[in-house]
Design a protein around this motif. Structure first.
Motif, short mmCIF file in Angstrom:
data_model
loop_
_atom_site.label_atom_id
_atom_site.label_comp_id
_atom_site.label_asym_id
_atom_site.label_seq_id
_atom_site.Cartn_x
_atom_site.Cartn_y
_atom_site.Cartn_z
N MET A 1 0.28 9.61 11.91
CA MET A 1 0.83 10.82 11.85
C MET A 1 2.04 10.66 11.08
SD MET A 1 0.70 12.38 15.57
CE MET A 1 -0.97 12.35 16.46
N GLY A 2 2.31 11.54 9.92
CA GLY A 2 3.52 11.50 8.98
C GLY A 2 3.60 10.26 8.52
N THR A 3 4.79 9.54 8.63
CA THR A 3 5.06 8.26 8.10
C THR A 3 4.61 7.07 8.77
OG1 THR A 3 7.22 8.29 9.04
CG2 THR A 3 7.09 9.35 6.77
N ASP A 4 3.91 7.23 9.96
CA ASP A 4 3.18 6.35 10.76
C ASP A 4 2.20 5.72 9.94
OD1 ASP A 4 2.57 4.18 12.62
OD2 ASP A 4 1.58 5.73 13.67
N LEU A 5 2.56 4.78 9.15
CA LEU A 5 1.24 4.22 8.21
C LEU A 5 1.48 2.67 8.29
CD1 LEU A 5 1.14 6.61 5.11
CD2 LEU A 5 -0.54 6.58 7.01
N PRO A 6 0.27 1.93 7.96
CA PRO A 6 0.71 0.54 7.72
C PRO A 6 1.44 -0.01 6.74
CG PRO A 6 -1.82 1.05 8.10
CD PRO A 6 -1.15 2.16 7.73
N ASP A 7 1.94 -0.90 6.78
CA ASP A 7 3.26 -1.49 5.81
C ASP A 7 2.60 -1.59 4.27
OD1 ASP A 7 4.82 -1.86 7.74
OD2 ASP A 7 4.56 -3.97 7.75
N GLY A 8 3.37 -0.98 3.56
CA GLY A 8 3.05 -0.84 2.02
C GLY A 8 2.06 0.46 1.71
N VAL A 9 1.46 1.17 2.80
CA VAL A 9 0.88 2.33 2.77
C VAL A 9 1.62 3.51 2.50
CG1 VAL A 9 -1.11 3.68 3.44
CG2 VAL A 9 -0.99 1.11 3.64
N THR A 10 1.12 4.48 1.66
CA THR A 10 1.89 5.91 1.33
C THR A 10 0.70 6.72 1.39
OG1 THR A 10 1.74 5.96 -1.00
CG2 THR A 10 3.90 4.81 0.17
N HIS A 11 0.99 8.16 1.83
CA HIS A 11 0.02 8.87 1.84
C HIS A 11 -0.42 9.20 0.15
CE1 HIS A 11 -0.45 10.28 5.85
NE2 HIS A 11 0.98 10.07 5.79
N ALA A 12 0.37 9.25 -0.70
CA ALA A 12 0.33 9.52 -2.21
C ALA A 12 -0.82 8.34 -2.56
CB ALA A 12 1.57 9.29 -3.06
N THR A 13 -0.89 7.40 -2.00
CA THR A 13 -1.90 6.18 -2.65
C THR A 13 -3.13 6.10 -1.80
OG1 THR A 13 -0.63 4.50 -1.36
CG2 THR A 13 0.07 4.97 -3.81
N LEU A 14 -2.98 6.38 -0.53
CA LEU A 14 -4.40 6.14 0.32
C LEU A 14 -5.31 6.94 0.08
CD1 LEU A 14 -5.22 4.70 2.80
CD2 LEU A 14 -4.02 6.38 4.33
N HIS A 15 -6.45 6.52 -0.21
CA HIS A 15 -7.62 7.20 -0.46
C HIS A 15 -8.73 6.94 0.55
CE1 HIS A 15 -10.88 9.11 -2.60
NE2 HIS A 15 -11.50 8.01 -2.66
N THR A 16 -8.82 5.92 1.05
CA THR A 16 -9.73 5.58 2.39
C THR A 16 -9.45 4.68 3.46
OG1 THR A 16 -10.78 3.75 1.26
CG2 THR A 16 -11.94 5.72 0.78
N VAL A 17 -9.69 4.80 4.49
CA VAL A 17 -9.55 3.88 5.63
C VAL A 17 -10.67 3.54 6.12
CG1 VAL A 17 -8.40 3.70 8.00
CG2 VAL A 17 -7.47 5.30 6.23
N GLU A 18 -10.94 2.04 6.28
CA GLU A 18 -12.16 1.61 6.69
C GLU A 18 -11.85 0.67 8.20
OE1 GLU A 18 -16.02 -1.57 5.53
OE2 GLU A 18 -13.98 -1.57 4.75
#
Length: 808
Positions: free
Chosen positions: A425-442
């Motif tokens: 949720m929000g900024t809780d993403l793996p290190d180095g990942v942003t919502h702008a660059t994220l396309h898929t999660v496997e």
């Protein structure tokens, strides 16, 4: 006279408020993300971080890779009838909150068990407002003694889940005052909570986030509450009406009815800036109390000493267990062999579903606990019956990680996913990942099955998915959203997508890929989905036959029955009180094969027990938390006594006096008025399976005397058994002439005692003034009803042993 710490703290708050412009003030009242308010460095304000409870502190990450201590369910905590133990639980949770950088715990839930069909009742304490208030006050005191804020919720009359976002609950002023507001009032008076959370629902035509009468006039005006009022998530609907109604914080963010919208409303003359100042003042006061405002001394400078979370979780569990039945001393277990059955004995359900979910680092199942406690070779296990008809999260046997890729397929980050669940949720993403660059999660890794046969794999969530097992793609398509529930992606049901023949012990590669949804209009970006799995189905009759054969050859049979997440969870109410699957058939068959059958009921709220007269013993363990299996072994073996008493009446749905939880045309009328729970059962002249306050132990008690001095009651009891024990002495107050509009008796006090064999114990209970009052709707005030009353003392509302008269 020297200034007090509180006065100095208020001075810092006022100074900080004076340095803020309108835009900064409006921004402070809106979540910056899912769990926090923004920092304002210009006044030395840190971000204020909130987290779901109430049985643990999940923190800002909804993931098993960030574990939390998991205590027993709130119904279990209430079953201890021990505010002191609730306080100790709160101290532990404050410790957990500080460990995770959390300032405010979104708990406790003090709504009432109005109907047994309420799907979220495991998260609330009791049907009784007095017991709820006492346990809730202990909990709040404990959490805040650790310097962490609480938000007592959901204010008010949020007692069911059906259409919870839109339902209009019609409640008389008297029922509000005597039942639904009563726990909140008691907690405000006894524990001074630093926060309150207003509910989704409307009360008498006004949504609670805009309910000026109940928030400003009652909560703040009459009761003197000085804390913050935060909305339930996405509950705030209107900028001006919410602020005028007394709502301080609109969560989550960044898209809320506050922030820039609030600043513009002030400029447009829709609301006064003074009201914004009032709300900001309360937020800054909270920040000062929790140590997030520079220059202000926090409310707690020296937190309590460290608490052993595993030990306390185990203690609360065993003290919450309610021994419903114990024929011929079937418990504690006698020496000999034990045949254990039930899917929940192996795969324990330790907590309820929904936002109350936390992820413990370990769980002890009944099978684990009994295996450790019983002599080697004396315990056997069979599944018997599995209530889980749906796919569950991919935890057991899976070794998974989440791999993040950009639009070109390049890996941009990874994170462990121990249970096949992604919820970022929000900024809780793996290190180095942003919502702008994220396309898929496997979700990718291996699965090692523990059984051979056809395994089912599936998906839970919303969006575009690709599911691959052992090199074969089984699904590549869209999973549509659940209609009518904005949290459907969080709590919606799983969908089966593939059946694959696998061999026990042979690992296979698994992969579930989700394309990120960039739909506009959400309060914040959220990525949530789950890989789900179900083991090969087996013939139910064969499973029961295996359990019967094992039980027939054992000295004692122990059957664990349970509800599932699709029975008790957030977001829906129950349709019935039956145990899911073939569990009733299992119990009947095992009991027929072995007269010494003990049934363990693993449920957070009432279920029907149609075979209860056919078994030797029944032990209710609620949702027992991460140490539930160890606590169960403690109690079954007799190392400890079950200490719990029912905080809610248990009976058949057909007999329950209040059952309606589904609104008609958006309206749910509380036509029963002040008669819910034990009050309603008694008024209707119906006999439940097990009454409010019921619970047996491993010893016996004699109630020897009761003395009254004014409104102070002294009770003496004696342990007449052969071992030490614990008793919950319950005091009920019965008006001499109750009339048709008053309950025949109400809980007016209780106390816990411990004594060894033959020893006496004495308790002193002060009857509260409110026990003699009713709400006068004509005068719009409390009326002290003079006259004669009988104080009835005993072990439950039905098992009343001794009495005394009192006249006021």
């Amino acid at each position: 006279m020297a200034e007090t710490v509180e006065e100095r703290r208020e001075a810092v708050v006022e100074a900080a408020l004076g340095r803020l412009g309108l835009d900064a003030k409006a921004r402070l009242l809106a979540g910056q993300d899912m769990w926090s308010l923004p920092a304002l460095p210009e006044i030395g304000l840190e971000p204020l971080v909130m987290s779901d409870g109430p049985i643990g502190v999940r923190g800002v990450r909804w993931s098993a890779d960030d574990p939390s201590v998991a205590l027993p369910s709130p119904t279990a905590l209430a079953a201890t009838w021990d505010p002191g133990l609730a306080r100790r639980a709160g101290v532990l949770l404050a410790q957990e909150a500080r460990r995770k950088g959390v300032h405010v715990l979104l708990a406790p839930t003090v709504n009432l068990h109005r109907s047994p069909l309420g799907g979220r009742h495991f998260e609330a304490y009791s049907e009784d407002p007095y017991l709820t208030g006492r346990i809730g006050a202990g909990y709040v005191t404990g959490v805040q003694s650790g310097g962490v804020g609480t938000t007592v919720k959901h204010f008010v009359a949020n007692d069911a889940e059906t259409d919870r976002f839109t339902v209009n609950n019609l409640v008389s002023e008297r029922a509000l005052r005597e039942l639904y507001l009563a726990p909140f009032e008691a907690i405000v008076a006894a524990a001074r909570p630093w926060g309150i959370m207003t509910a989704y629902n409307s009360v008498n035509g006004t949504t609670m986030t805009e309910h000026r009468h109940l928030v400003e006039e009652v909560l703040r005006g009459e009761w003197g509450f000085d804390g913050i009022n935060v909305s339930d998530w996405n509950a705030a609907r209107s900028t001006a009406a919410a602020l005028t109604g007394g709502l301080d914080i609109a969560m989550p963010g960044p898209r809320t009815v506050y922030g820039p919208a609030l600043a513009q409303a002030v400029r447009d003359g829709e609301v006064e800036e003074a009201r914004v100042d009032d709300a900001v003042r309360r937020v800054l006061r909270l920040a000062a109390r929790v140590g997030a405002l520079a220059g202000a001394e926090p409310a707690v400078t020296e937190p309590p000493g460290a608490v052993d979370g595993e030990a306390l979780a185990r203690e609360i569990a065993r003290r919450s267990f309610v021994l419903l039945r114990n024929d011929s001393g079937a418990l504690p277990l006698k020496p000999g062999t034990v045949a254990l059955s039930g899917a929940a004995a192996r795969d324990a359900r330790v907590l309820g579903g929904g936002s109350a979910t936390v992820f413990p680092a370990r769980t002890v199942s009944p099978l684990d606990g009994l295996t450790a406690a019983l002599p080697e070779g004396t315990l056997s296990y069979t599944v018997g019956a599995d209530p889980n008809t749906e796919l569950a999260t991919a935890a057991r046997g899976f070794d998974l990680r989440a791999v993040c890729r950009d639009a070109d397929g390049h890996v941009i980050g990874t994170r462990d996913a121990p249970d096949g669940h992604v919820q970022w949720m929000g900024t809780d993403l793996p290190d180095g990942v942003t919502h702008a660059t994220l396309h898929t999660v496997e979700l990718t890794g291996t699965f090692t099955p523990r059984e051979s046969g056809r395994h089912t794999f599936g998906t839970r969530g919303v969006g575009a998915f690709t599911l691959t097992v052992d090199g074969t793609t089984h699904f590549d398509g869209i999973q549509p959203p659940v209609e009518g529930d904005p949290f459907g992606a969080f709590f919606g049901g799983p969908v089966p997508r593939a059946e694959v023949e696998l061999t026990a012990g042979v690992p296979v590669e698994v992969s579930l890929t989700r394309v990120v949804d960039r739909a506009a209009g959400r309060p914040m970006p959220v990525i949530t989905f789950t890989l789900v799995h179900q083991e090969p189905p087996r013939d139910p009759d064969e499973l029961i036959a295996e359990a019967v054969a094992a039980a027939r050859d054992a000295d004692t049979a122990v059957v664990v029955v349970a509800t599932t997440e699709r029975v008790e969870s957030e977001g829906f109410d129950r349709g019935d009180l039956r145990l899911p699957g073939r569990q009733d058939d299992l119990v009947r068959a095992v009991a027929a094969a072995n007269p010494n059958t003990v049934v363990v009921v693993n449920a957070g709220s009432p279920v029907e027990l149609p075979w209860r007269e056919d078994v030797a013993a029944m032990l209710l363990t609620w949702f027992p938390g991460q140490e539930g299996g160890a606590a169960l072994a403690d109690v079954l073996t007799g190392a400890h006594e079950p200490g719990g008493r029912l905080p809610t009446t248990w009976g058949a749905l057909a007999d329950a006096p209040v059952t309606r939880v589904r609104p008609t045309d958006g309206v749910l009328a509380y036509d029963e008025d002040v008669f819910i729970g034990h009050r309603a059962w008694e008024r209707a002249g119906r006999t439940p399976a097990y009454p409010f306050g019921h619970g047996l132990g491993y010893t016996d008690w004699a109630y020897e005397s009761v003395e009254v001095d004014g409104t102070t009651v002294t009770v003496r009891v004696r342990n007449t058994g052969e071992r030490a024990g614990r008793e919950v002495v319950q005091l009920y107050l019965a008006p001499g002439e109750p009339g048709a509009d008053r309950p025949a008796r109400t809980l007016a006090g209780f106390a816990c005692v411990e004594a060894g064999p033959g020893e006496r114990a004495e308790v002193t209970v002060e009857l509260p003034r409110r026990a003699f009052e009713i709400w006068d709707e004509t005068a719009a005030s409390w009326s002290y009803v003079k006259g004669s009353y009988e104080i009835q003392v005993g072990r439950s509302i039905e098992d009343r042993r001794i009495t005394a008269a009192i006249t006021v």
